[in-house]
Design an enzyme around this catalytic site. Structure first.
Site, PDB file in Angstrom:
ATOM      1  N   SER A  16     -10.366 -39.473  16.535  1.00 48.38           N
ATOM      2  CA  SER A  16      -8.915 -39.618  16.534  1.00 48.38           C
ATOM      3  C   SER A  16      -8.365 -38.766  15.400  1.00 48.38           C
ATOM      4  O   SER A  16      -9.004 -38.649  14.343  1.00 48.38           O
ATOM      5  CB  SER A  16      -8.562 -41.097  16.281  1.00 48.38           C
ATOM      6  OG  SER A  16      -7.222 -41.217  15.872  1.00 48.38           O
ATOM      7  N   SER A  17      -7.192 -38.187  15.607  1.00 46.33           N
ATOM      8  CA  SER A  17      -6.585 -37.366  14.537  1.00 46.33           C
ATOM      9  C   SER A  17      -6.375 -38.225  13.297  1.00 46.33           C
ATOM     10  O   SER A  17      -6.496 -37.752  12.166  1.00 46.33           O
ATOM     11  CB  SER A  17      -5.240 -36.805  14.996  1.00 46.33           C
ATOM     12  OG  SER A  17      -5.396 -36.168  16.224  1.00 46.33           O
ATOM     13  N   GLY A  32     -12.718 -34.894  20.353  1.00 48.46           N
ATOM     14  CA  GLY A  32     -12.167 -35.496  21.572  1.00 48.46           C
ATOM     15  C   GLY A  32     -11.335 -34.474  22.338  1.00 48.46           C
ATOM     16  O   GLY A  32     -11.494 -34.297  23.549  1.00 48.46           O
ATOM     17  N   HIS A  33     -10.462 -33.754  21.599  1.00 48.80           N
ATOM     18  CA  HIS A  33      -9.644 -32.725  22.255  1.00 48.80           C
ATOM     19  C   HIS A  33     -10.532 -31.607  22.810  1.00 48.80           C
ATOM     20  O   HIS A  33     -10.298 -31.107  23.897  1.00 48.80           O
ATOM     21  CB  HIS A  33      -8.663 -32.112  21.244  1.00 48.80           C
ATOM     22  CG  HIS A  33      -7.635 -33.066  20.731  1.00 48.80           C
ATOM     23  ND1 HIS A  33      -7.588 -33.471  19.421  1.00 48.80           N
ATOM     24  CD2 HIS A  33      -6.614 -33.702  21.350  1.00 48.80           C
ATOM     25  CE1 HIS A  33      -6.576 -34.299  19.256  1.00 48.80           C
ATOM     26  NE2 HIS A  33      -5.980 -34.469  20.395  1.00 48.80           N
ATOM     27  N   GLN A  84      -2.103 -45.637  27.457  1.00 45.51           N
ATOM     28  CA  GLN A  84      -1.321 -44.421  27.676  1.00 45.51           C
ATOM     29  C   GLN A  84      -1.717 -43.771  29.004  1.00 45.51           C
ATOM     30  O   GLN A  84      -0.876 -43.423  29.823  1.00 45.51           O
ATOM     31  CB  GLN A  84      -1.559 -43.462  26.506  1.00 45.51           C
ATOM     32  CG  GLN A  84      -1.163 -42.021  26.765  1.00 45.51           C
ATOM     33  CD  GLN A  84      -1.256 -41.156  25.528  1.00 45.51           C
ATOM     34  OE1 GLN A  84      -0.443 -41.268  24.628  1.00 45.51           O
ATOM     35  NE2 GLN A  84      -2.233 -40.267  25.460  1.00 45.51           N
ATOM     36  N   HIS A 103      -9.599 -32.480  17.286  1.00 45.69           N
ATOM     37  CA  HIS A 103     -10.942 -32.971  16.938  1.00 45.69           C
ATOM     38  C   HIS A 103     -11.849 -32.870  18.159  1.00 45.69           C
ATOM     39  O   HIS A 103     -11.421 -32.354  19.210  1.00 45.69           O
ATOM     40  CB  HIS A 103     -10.854 -34.408  16.407  1.00 45.69           C
ATOM     41  CG  HIS A 103     -10.078 -35.320  17.314  1.00 45.69           C
ATOM     42  ND1 HIS A 103     -10.538 -35.697  18.559  1.00 45.69           N
ATOM     43  CD2 HIS A 103      -8.873 -35.910  17.180  1.00 45.69           C
ATOM     44  CE1 HIS A 103      -9.659 -36.495  19.134  1.00 45.69           C
ATOM     45  NE2 HIS A 103      -8.621 -36.640  18.321  1.00 45.69           N
ATOM     46  N   MET A 116      -1.070 -33.627  20.172  1.00 45.12           N
ATOM     47  CA  MET A 116      -0.138 -33.599  19.039  1.00 45.12           C
ATOM     48  C   MET A 116      -0.802 -32.840  17.886  1.00 45.12           C
ATOM     49  O   MET A 116      -0.461 -33.055  16.716  1.00 45.12           O
ATOM     50  CB  MET A 116       0.231 -35.026  18.629  1.00 45.12           C
ATOM     51  CG  MET A 116       0.955 -35.772  19.753  1.00 45.12           C
ATOM     52  SD  MET A 116       2.041 -37.084  19.198  1.00 45.12           S
ATOM     53  CE  MET A 116       0.860 -38.194  18.483  1.00 45.12           C
ATOM     54  N   GLY A 117      -1.751 -31.963  18.207  1.00 47.60           N
ATOM     55  CA  GLY A 117      -2.450 -31.211  17.175  1.00 47.60           C
ATOM     56  C   GLY A 117      -3.433 -32.091  16.423  1.00 47.60           C
ATOM     57  O   GLY A 117      -3.822 -33.152  16.923  1.00 47.60           O
TER      58      GLY A 117
HETATM   59  O1  PAF Z   1      -2.190 -38.684  23.118  1.00 47.00           O
HETATM   60  C1  PAF Z   1      -1.389 -37.920  22.542  1.00 47.00           C
HETATM   61  O2  PAF Z   1      -1.760 -37.058  21.736  1.00 47.00           O
HETATM   62  C2  PAF Z   1       0.104 -38.021  22.840  1.00 47.00           C
HETATM   63  O3  PAF Z   1       0.470 -39.345  23.058  1.00 47.00           O
HETATM   64  C3  PAF Z   1       0.580 -37.117  24.006  1.00 47.00           C
HETATM   65  C4  PAF Z   1      -0.074 -37.500  25.324  1.00 47.00           C
HETATM   66  C5  PAF Z   1       0.264 -35.669  23.664  1.00 47.00           C
HETATM   67  C6  PAF Z   1       2.104 -37.255  24.174  1.00 47.00           C
HETATM   68  O4  PAF Z   1       2.786 -36.897  23.016  1.00 47.00           O
END
Ligand code: PAF
Length: 266
Positions: free
Chosen positions: A181-182, A32-33, A149, A30, A26-27
């Site tokens: 985390s964002s 983690g991404h 999730q 950080h 979701m942009g």
């Molecule tokens: O973890 C996230 O950033 C969101 O829940 C995801 C998996 C991109 C779905 O919108």
């Protein structure tokens, strides 16, 4: 890096790609991404990242509005990482088609965050199902910080016989222990210190032979937390609540520092 804002153009561009590695985001990118993307690059497949702040997974409008957005910074991170495709769809492109597969929502969605964020996991599964149908990736990369999730997406993929493998990636932490985390961008220095103290308390408790959750909650409240949604132990294999910590169980927490909701599992 090729950037697509249209679903149709993206589909055309990737139609001959047999093995795509997909990192949904979701942009507000950080470390983690970055670690998810670095892991995805190890598979030597083309990497596609999506940025879409999915309105349907926010149970509060204020949370959706305040969610950290920084496309300029995100673009520079993704370019540096040499991501192949970036998909930044709009709401209409994502929601005005009827997916071939319906969403399977396992009962685990009712536990932990599910009982505090009505409709949240329905929203996550709905959008991920749509992305999987558009992109048809060979693999999807998800962080273990969002254990619930990750588990629910895994259950959906298995149940619906979707041909995508999940790659679960370990939680990345700052030096002070807090999980990347964002939403951390919304914390003040003082709140970051508090979050770090909470992480330290929980990782210490995990080392002890037994745990008294009520006493730990009291310790956390004393630090200055607005409220704790939950502090519970779950077996990560059976997904059942437990009262003992062992190699199959983890401590799961969600709490609020001012208006920011923080989750972690240790
Ligand atoms: O973890 C996230 O950033 C969101 O829940 C995801 C998996 C991109 C779905 O919108």
């Amino acid at each position: 890096m090729k950037i697509f804002k249209s679903k149709h153009k993206l589909k055309k561009a990737i139609q001959n790609q047999k093995s795509l590695s997909f990192v949904p985001t979701m942009g507000g990118l950080h470390k983690g991404h970055v670690s998810l993307i670095k892991r995805s690059k190890k598979f030597k497949e083309k990497v596609i990242v999506s940025i879409f702040v999915n309105p349907t997974q926010f149970n509060q409008k204020k949370d959706f509005i305040n969610y950290p957005r920084n496309l300029k910074k995100d673009l520079s991170i993704l370019k540096k990482l040499k991501v192949d495709f970036l998909f930044i769809p709009n709401k209409r492109d994502m929601f005005t088609f009827r997916p071939k597969k319906s969403v399977y929502l396992n009962n685990f969605s009712k536990k932990l965050c599910g009982s505090f964020r009505k409709g949240h996991f329905e929203g996550v599964l709905n959008i991920v199902n749509r992305f999987l149908e558009i992109i048809k990736p060979k693999r999807i990369f998800l962080g273990a910080k969002d254990f619930q999730q990750l588990t629910l997406i895994k259950k959906h993929i298995i149940k619906k016989k979707i041909n995508t493998k999940i790659v679960s990636c370990k939680t990345i932490r700052e030096k002070n222990g807090i999980a990347c985390s964002s939403r951390n961008d919304l914390l003040s220095q003082d709140e970051i210190k508090k979050a770090s103290k909470i992480y330290k308390i929980l990782s210490n408790e995990k080392k002890k032979p037994s745990i008294n959750l009520k006493a730990v909650k009291e310790k956390i409240i004393k630090i200055g937390v607005k409220n704790i949604d939950y502090l519970e132990i779950y077996n990560v294999n059976t997904l059942k609540k437990s009262n003992k910590l062992n190699k199959n169980t983890k401590l799961f927490i969600a709490y609020h520092l001012k208006d920011v909701r923080i989750i972690d599992n240790i």
